[in-house]
Each structure stands twice: as C-alpha cells, then as structure tokens.
Design a protein around this motif. Structure first.
Motif, PDB file in Angstrom:
ATOM      1  N   UNK A   1     -16.309   2.320   5.936  1.00 35.51           N
ATOM      2  CA  UNK A   1     -16.896   3.591   6.401  1.00 35.51           C
ATOM      3  C   UNK A   1     -17.180   4.526   5.228  1.00 35.51           C
ATOM      4  N   UNK A   2     -16.579   4.225   4.091  1.00 39.36           N
ATOM      5  CA  UNK A   2     -16.759   5.097   2.925  1.00 39.36           C
ATOM      6  C   UNK A   2     -16.049   6.430   3.094  1.00 39.36           C
ATOM      7  N   UNK A   3     -14.943   6.429   3.858  1.00 40.32           N
ATOM      8  CA  UNK A   3     -14.285   7.697   4.185  1.00 40.32           C
ATOM      9  C   UNK A   3     -12.880   7.767   3.610  1.00 40.32           C
ATOM     10  N   UNK A   4     -12.434   9.011   3.446  1.00 38.02           N
ATOM     11  CA  UNK A   4     -11.073   9.294   2.992  1.00 38.02           C
ATOM     12  C   UNK A   4     -10.196   9.384   4.230  1.00 38.02           C
ATOM     13  N   UNK A   5      -9.196   8.504   4.350  1.00 43.84           N
ATOM     14  CA  UNK A   5      -8.323   8.480   5.533  1.00 43.84           C
ATOM     15  C   UNK A   5      -7.174   9.467   5.362  1.00 43.84           C
ATOM     16  N   UNK A   6      -6.628   9.536   4.149  1.00 40.47           N
ATOM     17  CA  UNK A   6      -5.518  10.466   3.875  1.00 40.47           C
ATOM     18  C   UNK A   6      -5.491  10.743   2.377  1.00 40.47           C
ATOM     19  N   UNK A   7      -4.970  11.895   2.030  1.00 35.79           N
ATOM     20  CA  UNK A   7      -4.882  12.251   0.593  1.00 35.79           C
ATOM     21  C   UNK A   7      -3.607  13.048   0.359  1.00 35.79           C
ATOM     22  N   UNK A   8      -2.933  12.745  -0.740  1.00 34.09           N
ATOM     23  CA  UNK A   8      -1.769  13.535  -1.150  1.00 34.09           C
ATOM     24  C   UNK A   8      -2.038  14.062  -2.547  1.00 34.09           C
ATOM     25  N   UNK A   9      -2.264  15.380  -2.634  1.00 31.51           N
ATOM     26  CA  UNK A   9      -2.495  15.979  -3.941  1.00 31.51           C
ATOM     27  C   UNK A   9      -1.154  16.127  -4.659  1.00 31.51           C
TER      28      UNK A   9
ATOM     29  N   UNK B   1       0.571   5.259 -10.588  1.00 27.54           N
ATOM     30  CA  UNK B   1       0.179   4.030  -9.890  1.00 27.54           C
ATOM     31  C   UNK B   1       0.535   4.207  -8.417  1.00 27.54           C
ATOM     32  N   UNK B   2      -0.272   3.625  -7.540  1.00 33.69           N
ATOM     33  CA  UNK B   2       0.038   3.654  -6.107  1.00 33.69           C
ATOM     34  C   UNK B   2      -0.238   2.275  -5.540  1.00 33.69           C
ATOM     35  N   UNK B   3       0.731   1.732  -4.787  1.00 32.22           N
ATOM     36  CA  UNK B   3       0.508   0.420  -4.170  1.00 32.22           C
ATOM     37  C   UNK B   3       0.881   0.476  -2.693  1.00 32.22           C
ATOM     38  N   UNK B   4       0.141  -0.287  -1.901  1.00 33.35           N
ATOM     39  CA  UNK B   4       0.441  -0.402  -0.475  1.00 33.35           C
ATOM     40  C   UNK B   4       1.586  -1.388  -0.281  1.00 33.35           C
ATOM     41  N   UNK B   5       2.516  -1.060   0.617  1.00 35.74           N
ATOM     42  CA  UNK B   5       3.538  -2.015   1.024  1.00 35.74           C
ATOM     43  C   UNK B   5       3.079  -2.685   2.326  1.00 35.74           C
ATOM     44  N   UNK B   6       3.765  -3.746   2.731  1.00 38.57           N
ATOM     45  CA  UNK B   6       3.306  -4.535   3.880  1.00 38.57           C
ATOM     46  C   UNK B   6       3.272  -3.721   5.171  1.00 38.57           C
ATOM     47  N   UNK B   7       4.183  -2.734   5.294  1.00 38.54           N
ATOM     48  CA  UNK B   7       4.234  -1.970   6.551  1.00 38.54           C
ATOM     49  C   UNK B   7       3.319  -0.747   6.543  1.00 38.54           C
ATOM     50  N   UNK B   8       2.484  -0.627   5.510  1.00 40.76           N
ATOM     51  CA  UNK B   8       1.546   0.498   5.471  1.00 40.76           C
ATOM     52  C   UNK B   8       2.056   1.709   4.715  1.00 40.76           C
ATOM     53  N   UNK B   9       3.321   1.665   4.284  1.00 38.58           N
ATOM     54  CA  UNK B   9       3.822   2.750   3.432  1.00 38.58           C
ATOM     55  C   UNK B   9       3.200   2.613   2.033  1.00 38.58           C
TER      56      UNK B   9
ATOM     57  N   UNK C   1      -5.293   8.606  -9.001  1.00 32.24           N
ATOM     58  CA  UNK C   1      -6.383   9.180  -9.801  1.00 32.24           C
ATOM     59  C   UNK C   1      -5.825  10.189 -10.801  1.00 32.24           C
ATOM     60  N   UNK C   2      -6.585  10.428 -11.851  1.00 29.93           N
ATOM     61  CA  UNK C   2      -6.153  11.358 -12.902  1.00 29.93           C
ATOM     62  C   UNK C   2      -6.016  12.795 -12.385  1.00 29.93           C
ATOM     63  N   UNK C   3      -6.659  13.097 -11.237  1.00 32.60           N
ATOM     64  CA  UNK C   3      -6.519  14.454 -10.678  1.00 32.60           C
ATOM     65  C   UNK C   3      -5.188  14.610  -9.924  1.00 32.60           C
ATOM     66  N   UNK C   4      -4.278  13.605 -10.097  1.00 31.18           N
ATOM     67  CA  UNK C   4      -2.917  13.600  -9.531  1.00 31.18           C
ATOM     68  C   UNK C   4      -2.881  13.338  -8.028  1.00 31.18           C
ATOM     69  N   UNK C   5      -4.027  12.953  -7.450  1.00 28.92           N
ATOM     70  CA  UNK C   5      -4.046  12.656  -6.018  1.00 28.92           C
ATOM     71  C   UNK C   5      -3.891  11.166  -5.757  1.00 28.92           C
ATOM     72  N   UNK C   6      -3.179  10.868  -4.669  1.00 33.98           N
ATOM     73  CA  UNK C   6      -3.177   9.508  -4.123  1.00 33.98           C
ATOM     74  C   UNK C   6      -4.058   9.548  -2.883  1.00 33.98           C
TER      75      UNK C   6
END
Length: 491
Positions: free
Chosen positions: A214-222, A232-240, A202-207
C-alpha cells in the motif's frame, strides 16, 4: 517468615530456561578461513552472509567492488588468487543469500546498483563478472539488501537516497518505490514473519512499520533511542519489534516494543558505553536474540519471553579479537546431533572464524524442544501472488532427519516487454535491450501492476510494432539479397 521471603526472591532471580547454559565456542584454527582481506569500507552492514552451502564475505577490491564466495568446507588458508564475484564498479556494501535458493545471492553497492548472482553448484573456479540481473533504480549508493522471507524472487533494497525499492528479480521489474517515507538515511530494514510488513530504523531516530504494497506507514515511534548514533530494528515472530541504539548519554541500549502501543517500550535495557553499532541476530525458533557490536570482541545473547522483564540476559561469549562483521547460519545449516542452536561467522581483519553456540545435553538423541520445525528452502508464494495481496507464513521443515537440500533450480530472468513503462524492462547495462521476443502480455500481469486500463493502448502499440518488425524484416531481406548480388558481381 523472613527466610521464606528470601527464598522466594532467590527463586525469582534464577529463571528456568533451557537456554540458560548456552555456551559459545570458536572452532579450531584449521576450521577457520584464513587470509581473507575483509572490506574496510565504513558502513554498518554485517559484511558476511552464510547459508548451508556457502560463505560470502565482502572483501577489499582495487578499482571496484567484490565479495568472495567459498564452499563451507573450503577452510584453511585461502589463496590470494582465489576468484571473487566482481561485477560492481564501486565497493560492495551489503550481501544477502536468497532464502529459497542456496546458489543465488544479491549485492548492493556504492555504484547505485543491485546485482543478483547465480553461484555455480561447486563454487567459483574463475572470477564471476556477469550477474544474472542488474537492478537499476537508486540514485545513490545501495547499502541495504534483504530478500522477502516467503515470496520467491522478491527483493528489497534501500539506498542512501532514502528510497526503498522492492523488485521482482524474476522479471527485473521494480514493483514498489517508497520514496517519501524516510526523510533521512535508513540504517536497516527487517521483514516481519510472513513478509506483509517491514520495519526500518532511520537516522531521524524513528522506527517505522511500513506496508510495502500500500506504500503506507502503519506505525511510527519517534526517538525510539535518544542518541544520535546508528540504531537497528528487527521484527520478532510475534510481531513485536526489538531495537538496539544509544541513549542521550551515548550508552548502548536494547528495547522491546509492541507496535500496537508504540508510546512506551515494553522493556529497555542499558548495556555499556562502547560506541560500535549493535547488530542483532534473531532466531524465531528459540526466541533468542544475539547482539554483536561492531568492533566488540563479544556476543551477548538474550531470551525474549512473554512475561516481564521480557528481555532476559543469558550469557556473553567473549574472545580477544574485535569483530569487523558477522554472519549467521540459517537453522537448516546447523548440526542438530551436536545440539548446536546457532553458528556465527565472525570476521577479523584477515580471517573468518566460525563460533558455535551449543546447549549442553547428555543425550545424543534428537532434541525436539531445541529444534521445532523451522523455515525451509521452499517459497510459500510466487512474486505475483504476493503482489496480488496474498500472504503466507514460511513453509516449515523438520530437522529430525537432518536437513537434506533439494536440487536448486537456476534463477531465470524472463524480461517482460512492458512497453508502457518509461524505460524498457529489458534494459541491460550494455544498453542493449534483452527483451528479444515481442509477445502478448497477459492482462493479469498488468492488472497486478495497476495498469489494466492501458491494456488496449499497449495492444495497439504491440500491433504497430509487429507491423514495423515485419517491414524491417522484409527490408533486411531485400538488403541482404542486394548485398549478395554485389558480392557475386551481379550488379
């Protein structure tokens, strides 16, 4: 002893990897697609989507938005009069092929709509203006479109209204509206391996990592990247999560994150100080990430491994011309007999040039280690299963016999008459309802939407409607009879 030490350090530098010698090669000129006027719209999408049957490119269009769909074998010069997909009233910003049907593509546009199109089996012979379905729910332009990786007919769209919508394309229903999780422009969205979560930059620099059901935020990195330019942020196969962005000094960066511990990146690398957004393309089968900068003339690629430094630079493919956009072929569309592990479709101003990534091998036998079983075209779940809380990994296929596509089934939209909704589900752009038949609604569908309590109310409404339809039918019969008599001069 000193000699031994030197030897050890040298061995560390030369890391054993079967992808160390991957090399990229552009195809010959007659295998390019020439004379395509690639869109000039200022938006950081790939402008290109490709599957084993078709190449789609967003093009310049006067008085609306259009993209071109070409059968893969239609190389060479493309006639100016070649038909386009041109139903949008504003520029098209993003396109994505359905992973479960090679003839279905979705598009998002500045006209605030998402459209889903059925492409004829052999390509277009005339302009396609009628989508199978129009999905209306965004209030600003729709810049991001991405299909669910394993559930049939589930499509995600994200708009400049900072809203993420998830749709059931088969019923034209809005399944989930996530409108309070992003305070600013969403740069990109990426589903995880089984589509239970997605991550956004997001433009606010958070991933953010989000659970859509559930419509919920599981984790956030500001401040995943300190710079103000697009990430850009992409999921890898192992969840990283793999991210690209900019440092405070405007240097381009790559980073790898573990969502279980978002405090520190597992790895962070600085690349250079160019200013084009970095578009990452990830291959889960080989754990290779290809990074293409918009406006760059190179593709860098990296192998992601489980041991430090985690992100290992492999090589750079360099050409003379800068890229306007880039498409990536799914694994099942590659030529396994040539040890091709990736194929990119690079957009220039006036053409599209395929670039083939190959691992040099002496043998022309099938290389098991390069081609583990890969995601096939069959959906693992129906949309309803996913909504009810089920998850499933992609259904894998072997590429040993070289992939043979199955017969595609046409996308049929069955409009549900969900009368308790504020707007009719069968609303079409002409304003005429396309829900023609009024039928009983199975309670499962309502329960899935959390509306089981309204069932009785809906049934009453249905009964009342049936009576009304019957009365109107009788009235129409009487009027027709009367009209008939008037025409015969009986009255």
């Amino acid at each position: 002893m000193e000699e031994g030490k030197e030897d050890m350090s040298f061995r560390k530098v030369v890391r054993q990897s079967k992808f160390r010698h991957v090399f990229g090669q552009p195809v010959k000129n007659d295998q390019c697609y020439e004379d395509i006027r690639v869109s000039r719209v200022t938006w950081d999408s790939t402008f290109c989507a490709v599957n084993p049957k078709f190449l789609a490119v967003i093009v310049e269009a006067s008085g609306g938005g259009a993209f071109m769909v070409l059968p893969l074998n239609k190389t060479g010069r493309i006639d100016k009069a070649y038909p386009t997909v041109c139903g949008h009233t504003g520029p098209v910003l993003d396109i994505d092929w359905c992973p479960h049907n090679d003839e279905v593509i979705a598009s998002g546009s500045e006209d605030c709509t998402v459209m889903v199109w059925q492409i004829p089996e052999n390509g277009l012979t005339s302009p396609l203006t009628e989508p199978v379905v129009v999905l209306e729910g965004h209030t600003k332009r729709v810049g991001i479109i991405t299909w669910h990786p394993t559930a049939r007919n589930v499509l995600l769209s994200a708009g400049c209204d900072n809203v993420v919508l998830i749709w059931n394309v088969g019923t034209a229903e809005e399944l989930y509206r996530l409108d309070s999780l992003h305070p600013d422009l969403i740069y990109n969205v990426s589903w995880n391996h089984n589509g239970s979560l997605f991550c956004t930059a997001c433009k606010d620099k958070s991933v953010r990592i989000i659970d859509p059901r559930r419509g919920t935020l599981v984790a956030e990195r500001e401040k995943a990247h300190e710079g103000a330019r697009p990430m850009r942020a992409i999921f890898l196969a192992d969840g990283k999560v793999f991210t690209t962005g900019f440092s405070r000094m405007s240097e381009r960066q790559l980073a790898l994150w573990d969502p279980e511990n978002f405090e520190e990146p597992m790895a962070l690398q600085e690349l250079d100080s160019s200013n084009g957004a970095l578009l990452p393309f990830y291959d889960p089968d080989t754990s290779v990430v290809y990074v293409c900068g918009k406006g760059d003339s190179s593709i860098r690629y990296f192998e992601i491994t489980d041991e430090p430094p985690y992100i290992h630079f492999l090589n750079t493919f360099t050409s003379k011309e800068p890229q306007r956009g880039m498409g990536s072929m799914p694994k099942r569309g590659l030529e396994v007999s040539k040890c091709e592990i990736a194929r990119f479709y690079k957009l220039h101003e006036r053409k599209c040039e395929p670039i083939v990534m190959t691992v040099p091998r002496k043998s022309d036998l099938f290389q098991d280690d390069l081609y583990p079983d890969t995601a096939g075209p069959d959906a693992a779940l129906e949309a309803e299963d996913w909504v009810s809380g089920q998850d499933a990994d992609p259904i894998l296929i072997s590429l040993r016999e070289a992939y043979v596509p199955s017969k595609q089934r046409d996308l049929k939209v069955s409009r549900r008459n969900v009368l308790s909704d504020s707007k009719p589900a069968g609303y079409s752009r002409s304003g005429v309802s396309t829900a023609t038949a009024i039928t009983d609604i199975p309670s499962g569908n309502l329960a899935g939407s959390g509306e089981a309590g309204k069932l009785e109310e809906v049934m009453q409404e249905l009964r009342a409607l049936r009576v009304l339809v019957k009365e109107q039918g009788e009235r129409i019969s009487r009027l027709e009879e009367h009209l008939g008599r008037m025409e015969n001069g009986d009255t």
